[in-house]
Scaffold this motif. Structure first.
Motif, PDB file in Angstrom:
ATOM      1  N   TRP A  73       0.839  -1.191   0.000  1.00  0.00           N
ATOM      2  CA  TRP A  73       0.000   0.000   0.000  1.00  0.00           C
ATOM      3  C   TRP A  73       0.873   1.239   0.000  1.00  0.00           C
ATOM      4  O   TRP A  73       2.088   1.157   0.095  1.00  0.00           O
ATOM      5  CB  TRP A  73      -0.917  -0.007   1.241  1.00  0.00           C
ATOM      6  CG  TRP A  73      -0.160   0.235   2.516  1.00  0.00           C
ATOM      7  CD1 TRP A  73       0.655  -0.638   3.174  1.00  0.00           C
ATOM      8  CD2 TRP A  73      -0.105   1.445   3.253  1.00  0.00           C
ATOM      9  NE1 TRP A  73       1.196  -0.041   4.284  1.00  0.00           N
ATOM     10  CE2 TRP A  73       0.745   1.229   4.368  1.00  0.00           C
ATOM     11  CE3 TRP A  73      -0.706   2.693   3.100  1.00  0.00           C
ATOM     12  CZ2 TRP A  73       1.013   2.219   5.306  1.00  0.00           C
ATOM     13  CZ3 TRP A  73      -0.444   3.676   4.045  1.00  0.00           C
ATOM     14  CH2 TRP A  73       0.408   3.423   5.140  1.00  0.00           C
ATOM     15  N   ARG A  74       0.225   2.404  -0.087  1.00  0.00           N
ATOM     16  CA  ARG A  74       0.912   3.677   0.072  1.00  0.00           C
ATOM     17  C   ARG A  74      -0.056   4.669   0.693  1.00  0.00           C
ATOM     18  O   ARG A  74      -1.265   4.605   0.460  1.00  0.00           O
ATOM     19  CB  ARG A  74       1.450   4.213  -1.243  1.00  0.00           C
ATOM     20  CG  ARG A  74       0.391   4.573  -2.236  1.00  0.00           C
ATOM     21  CD  ARG A  74       0.981   5.245  -3.471  1.00  0.00           C
ATOM     22  NE  ARG A  74      -0.034   5.392  -4.487  1.00  0.00           N
ATOM     23  CZ  ARG A  74      -1.002   6.295  -4.458  1.00  0.00           C
ATOM     24  NH1 ARG A  74      -1.098   7.128  -3.465  1.00  0.00           N
ATOM     25  NH2 ARG A  74      -1.890   6.348  -5.422  1.00  0.00           N
ATOM     26  N   PRO A  75       0.453   5.592   1.501  1.00  0.00           N
ATOM     27  CA  PRO A  75      -0.401   6.602   2.118  1.00  0.00           C
ATOM     28  C   PRO A  75      -1.066   7.486   1.071  1.00  0.00           C
ATOM     29  O   PRO A  75      -0.491   7.785   0.034  1.00  0.00           O
ATOM     30  CB  PRO A  75       0.570   7.422   2.974  1.00  0.00           C
ATOM     31  CG  PRO A  75       1.721   6.503   3.217  1.00  0.00           C
ATOM     32  CD  PRO A  75       1.836   5.659   1.984  1.00  0.00           C
ATOM     33  N   GLY A  76      -2.294   7.876   1.347  1.00  0.00           N
ATOM     34  CA  GLY A  76      -3.039   8.744   0.439  1.00  0.00           C
ATOM     35  C   GLY A  76      -3.807   7.998  -0.618  1.00  0.00           C
ATOM     36  O   GLY A  76      -4.586   8.602  -1.358  1.00  0.00           O
ATOM     37  N   CYS A  77      -3.655   6.697  -0.709  1.00  0.00           N
ATOM     38  CA  CYS A  77      -4.355   5.900  -1.716  1.00  0.00           C
ATOM     39  C   CYS A  77      -5.770   5.613  -1.234  1.00  0.00           C
ATOM     40  O   CYS A  77      -5.967   4.967  -0.200  1.00  0.00           O
ATOM     41  CB  CYS A  77      -3.601   4.596  -1.956  1.00  0.00           C
ATOM     42  SG  CYS A  77      -4.531   3.384  -2.923  1.00  0.00           S
ATOM     43  N   ALA A  78      -6.754   6.088  -1.975  1.00  0.00           N
ATOM     44  CA  ALA A  78      -8.158   5.897  -1.575  1.00  0.00           C
ATOM     45  C   ALA A  78      -8.547   4.420  -1.568  1.00  0.00           C
ATOM     46  O   ALA A  78      -9.317   3.976  -0.704  1.00  0.00           O
ATOM     47  CB  ALA A  78      -9.070   6.664  -2.528  1.00  0.00           C
ATOM     48  N   TYR A  79      -7.998   3.646  -2.488  1.00  0.00           N
ATOM     49  CA  TYR A  79      -8.339   2.219  -2.538  1.00  0.00           C
ATOM     50  C   TYR A  79      -7.719   1.459  -1.367  1.00  0.00           C
ATOM     51  O   TYR A  79      -8.316   0.530  -0.829  1.00  0.00           O
ATOM     52  CB  TYR A  79      -7.903   1.614  -3.873  1.00  0.00           C
ATOM     53  CG  TYR A  79      -8.595   2.273  -5.036  1.00  0.00           C
ATOM     54  CD1 TYR A  79      -9.933   2.031  -5.291  1.00  0.00           C
ATOM     55  CD2 TYR A  79      -7.908   3.168  -5.849  1.00  0.00           C
ATOM     56  CE1 TYR A  79     -10.579   2.655  -6.337  1.00  0.00           C
ATOM     57  CE2 TYR A  79      -8.545   3.799  -6.904  1.00  0.00           C
ATOM     58  CZ  TYR A  79      -9.891   3.541  -7.146  1.00  0.00           C
ATOM     59  OH  TYR A  79     -10.522   4.171  -8.178  1.00  0.00           O
TER      60      TYR A  79
END
Length: 143
Positions: A73-79
């Motif tokens: 994952w990554r921060p700021g990713c809505a999914y």
């Protein structure tokens, strides 16, 4: 590491400016509510709502031992946020790898996504699943 905090910081700064404007024009209550909303948005998009991130190699090693899925994952990713929220407490049963903090994690994601850093990418039993349905993943965790 700082990149993970860019969006949350932006939310808090924008909320602070807007709230200060409302307070200075004589609406302290509305300013306080607006600031609270922006602080909550910042917190929701921060790395704080996700379980502790591991390195890709450590997550892969642990997953090989106990069979738990690995989520890139990554921060700021809505999914990613959607997946995290829909999993609820079960999210702690997974190994989470922040691809912005871990180059090996980013490389693992690019390898299975034609060179793109498409997240969330979840490895279940060694097989990659890009942006899986949270309900499907919950079923895998239950069995």
């Amino acid at each position: 590491m700082m990149r993970a905090w860019t969006l949350p910081t932006f939310y808090v700064l924008c909320g602070s400016v807007a709230a200060a404007g409302l307070i200075l024009t004589g609406s302290p209550g509305a300013g306080a509510v607006l600031l609270a909303v922006f602080v909550l948005l910042g917190a929701a998009h921060s790395p704080l709502v996700f379980p502790r991130s591991l390195g890709a190699l450590e997550a892969q090693r642990l997953s090989a031992v106990d069979g738990k899925p690995v989520v890139y994952w990554r921060p700021g990713c809505a999914y990613c946020m959607r997946l995290r929220m829909r999993l609820g407490r079960r999210a702690r049963q997974l190994y989470w790898v922040d691809i912005w903090r871990d180059p090996a994690g980013a490389a693992a994601v690019r390898e299975v996504n034609d060179g793109n850093e498409t997240v969330p990418t979840v490895f279940v039993a060694g097989r990659p699943h890009v942006n899986p349905d949270p309900g499907w993943l919950r079923e895998r965790l239950s069995s």
